[in-house]
Design a protein around this motif. Structure first.
Motif, PDB file in Angstrom:
ATOM      1  N   ARG A 113       3.905   5.927  -5.375  1.00 42.61           N
ATOM      2  CA  ARG A 113       3.906   5.898  -6.842  1.00 42.61           C
ATOM      3  C   ARG A 113       2.858   6.848  -7.420  1.00 42.61           C
ATOM      4  NH1 ARG A 113       3.289   0.796  -7.132  1.00 42.61           N
ATOM      5  NH2 ARG A 113       5.518   0.338  -7.044  1.00 42.61           N
ATOM      6  N   TYR A 114       1.748   7.011  -6.702  1.00 41.74           N
ATOM      7  CA  TYR A 114       0.652   7.858  -7.190  1.00 41.74           C
ATOM      8  C   TYR A 114       0.272   8.884  -6.122  1.00 41.74           C
ATOM      9  CZ  TYR A 114       0.287   3.830 -10.331  1.00 41.74           C
ATOM     10  OH  TYR A 114       0.564   2.823 -11.224  1.00 41.74           O
ATOM     11  N   PRO A 115       1.151   9.845  -5.851  1.00 42.93           N
ATOM     12  CA  PRO A 115       0.913  10.774  -4.734  1.00 42.93           C
ATOM     13  C   PRO A 115      -0.272  11.712  -4.941  1.00 42.93           C
ATOM     14  CG  PRO A 115       2.801  11.471  -6.036  1.00 42.93           C
ATOM     15  CD  PRO A 115       2.424  10.121  -6.543  1.00 42.93           C
ATOM     16  N   ASP A 116      -0.726  11.902  -6.164  1.00 40.82           N
ATOM     17  CA  ASP A 116      -1.799  12.858  -6.434  1.00 40.82           C
ATOM     18  C   ASP A 116      -3.181  12.218  -6.410  1.00 40.82           C
ATOM     19  OD1 ASP A 116       0.068  14.902  -6.768  1.00 40.82           O
ATOM     20  OD2 ASP A 116       0.354  14.406  -8.886  1.00 40.82           O
ATOM     21  N   ARG A 117      -3.244  10.918  -6.264  1.00 44.36           N
ATOM     22  CA  ARG A 117      -4.556  10.264  -6.262  1.00 44.36           C
ATOM     23  C   ARG A 117      -5.212  10.391  -4.892  1.00 44.36           C
ATOM     24  NH1 ARG A 117      -4.104   4.657  -9.838  1.00 44.36           N
ATOM     25  NH2 ARG A 117      -3.156   5.597 -11.681  1.00 44.36           N
ATOM     26  N   LYS A 118      -6.457  10.842  -4.898  1.00 43.84           N
ATOM     27  CA  LYS A 118      -7.199  10.994  -3.649  1.00 43.84           C
ATOM     28  C   LYS A 118      -7.817   9.652  -3.257  1.00 43.84           C
ATOM     29  CE  LYS A 118      -9.556  14.577  -2.593  1.00 43.84           C
ATOM     30  NZ  LYS A 118      -8.661  15.086  -1.541  1.00 43.84           N
ATOM     31  N   GLN A 171       3.931   1.634  -1.101  1.00 45.22           N
ATOM     32  CA  GLN A 171       4.561   1.797  -2.406  1.00 45.22           C
ATOM     33  C   GLN A 171       3.588   2.374  -3.426  1.00 45.22           C
ATOM     34  OE1 GLN A 171       7.848   1.507  -3.257  1.00 45.22           O
ATOM     35  NE2 GLN A 171       7.980   1.380  -1.015  1.00 45.22           N
ATOM     36  N   ASN A 172       2.339   1.945  -3.387  1.00 44.25           N
ATOM     37  CA  ASN A 172       1.336   2.497  -4.295  1.00 44.25           C
ATOM     38  C   ASN A 172       1.100   3.978  -4.037  1.00 44.25           C
ATOM     39  OD1 ASN A 172       0.486   0.761  -6.272  1.00 44.25           O
ATOM     40  ND2 ASN A 172      -1.400   0.131  -5.246  1.00 44.25           N
ATOM     41  N   LEU A 173       1.038   4.356  -2.760  1.00 45.75           N
ATOM     42  CA  LEU A 173       0.810   5.759  -2.420  1.00 45.75           C
ATOM     43  C   LEU A 173       1.984   6.637  -2.850  1.00 45.75           C
ATOM     44  CD1 LEU A 173      -0.789   5.322   1.122  1.00 45.75           C
ATOM     45  CD2 LEU A 173      -1.951   5.900  -1.023  1.00 45.75           C
ATOM     46  N   GLN A 176       0.839  -1.199   0.000  1.00 47.75           N
ATOM     47  CA  GLN A 176       0.000   0.000   0.000  1.00 47.75           C
ATOM     48  C   GLN A 176       0.874   1.249   0.000  1.00 47.75           C
ATOM     49  OE1 GLN A 176      -2.205   0.559   3.599  1.00 47.75           O
ATOM     50  NE2 GLN A 176      -3.513   2.162   2.775  1.00 47.75           N
TER      51      GLN A 176
END
Length: 355
Positions: A311-316, A307-309, A305
């Motif tokens: 990788r995609y810091p702009d996703r709400k 690593q995903n956050l 989780q």
């Protein structure tokens, strides 16, 4: 990202029994050691001579001796000796408030003047012979707040821990969340259900049948900076659930002390305190092994989780009703951190000068 003016679990006593221990707490590299058998000290893990980690040294006559050139530092951070050198002018090494209590070593990584041992989280079961405790330590590569979210939302048990403590009834019974001062409490009560595998084992170990319907409860308590204690258990159905007499239930407290290492890593001190058959060490071992396997499943999920956050810091992310415990916990942390930052930014009042 984390409060610094707070008490965190730094290590367990056995970790500093024979040699110094270096550990990063809230971004501070700290060395822990025993100047005497009944004492514990915590210093900046940095030798003032050449910057070597003091944790690579040894304890000699109550002093911490650097493993590079033999500089000795006492528990206050003052340099006391070095072969062939005068050390009176050496800079003092920073020391940290540290306390041994309840079977843990606690450290205060912030402003030492604000450290009050009386504010260490009270653990009434820790010094009670009617309770037994067994636990361990995991190093997990995730933001400490993700672990708080995980523990304050136990609906994930149905999926992450399907073979041990998970069951469909967790999804079917809504949880309730309330805030009392700086404490967040999320609770779920399930009635007349089949006990999951872990709790069937606990019932058998407490001399109770495992093939009868039970009432199950989960009551999660978050307190800052990052402690989550969870009251859990099952009772034979029809005997009062959470309030059932001791001979009709198996219950315990899941202990979670989450100590930030960096912004994306933690030291996770986990365990279980129980008040049934406390004098049975084999039961303590069996429960610890089972619980350790459960938390290992959390580790894999949380690290991926994180690593995903990253990788995609702009996703709400979505905030659902099941997330209320974590959301409220983060609000408390945000308030505490903002207050610390505001205090740090406020210049000190000028000192009056006598005429």
């Amino acid at each position: 990202m984390y409060p610094k003016n707070a008490w965190y679990v730094a290590c367990t006593p056995n970790e500093i029994a024979d040699k110094p221990l270096g550990r990063t707490i809230c971004g501070e590299k700290i060395v822990f050691y025993r100047p005497a058998p009944d004492q514990v000290a915590a210093l900046d893990d940095f030798c003032p001579h050449r910057g070597a980690p003091l944790s690579l040294g040894t304890v000699c006559e109550g002093h911490l001796q650097c493993g590079y050139h033999g500089l000795r530092v006492e528990c206050t951070g003052k340099s006391v000796s070095m072969p062939g050198q005068r050390v009176q002018g050496f800079p003092k090494t920073r020391s940290f408030p540290v306390v041994e209590r309840y079977g843990f070593i606690w450290v205060w990584p912030g402003d030492a003047d604000k450290a009050d041992p009386a504010t260490i989280h009270h653990l009434p079961w820790a010094d009670n012979p009617e309770w037994a405790y067994g636990g361990g330590l995991y190093h997990i590569a995730c933001d400490y707040r993700l672990m708080i979210d995980n523990l304050m939302d136990l609906t994930h048990e149905t999926y992450v821990h399907s073979t041990s403590i998970g069951q469909k009834e967790i999804d079917e019974v809504p949880c309730k969340t309330r805030v009392e001062g700086d404490e967040v409490i999320t609770s779920r009560f399930m009635e007349g259900i089949e006990a999951p595998p872990f709790w069937k084992m606990a019932l058998r170990m407490n001399g109770l049948p495992d093939d009868q319907p039970v009432d199950r409860w989960q009551i999660c308590h978050f307190t800052p900076p990052s402690h989550v204690l969870i009251e859990v258990g099952v009772a034979l159905a029809g005997h009062g659930g959470y309030n059932a007499p001791a001979d009709k239930k198996a219950s315990s407290i899941v202990v979670d002390f989450i100590t930030p290492e960096t912004e994306t890593s933690i030291h996770y001190f986990w365990g279980m305190a129980r008040n049934f058959k406390p004098q049975d060490p084999s039961l303590t071992t069996q429960i610890r092994e089972g619980q350790g396997n459960i938390f290992a499943e959390d580790q894999d999920m949380l690290e991926q989780q994180q690593q995903n956050l990253l990788r995609y810091p702009d996703r709400k992310l979505l905030m659902l009703n099941i997330d209320a415990g974590g959301v409220q916990s983060r609000k408390i942390l945000d308030r505490i951190i903002a207050a610390e930052q505001a205090a740090a930014a406020t210049p000190a009042a000028p000192q009056a000068v006598a005429a």
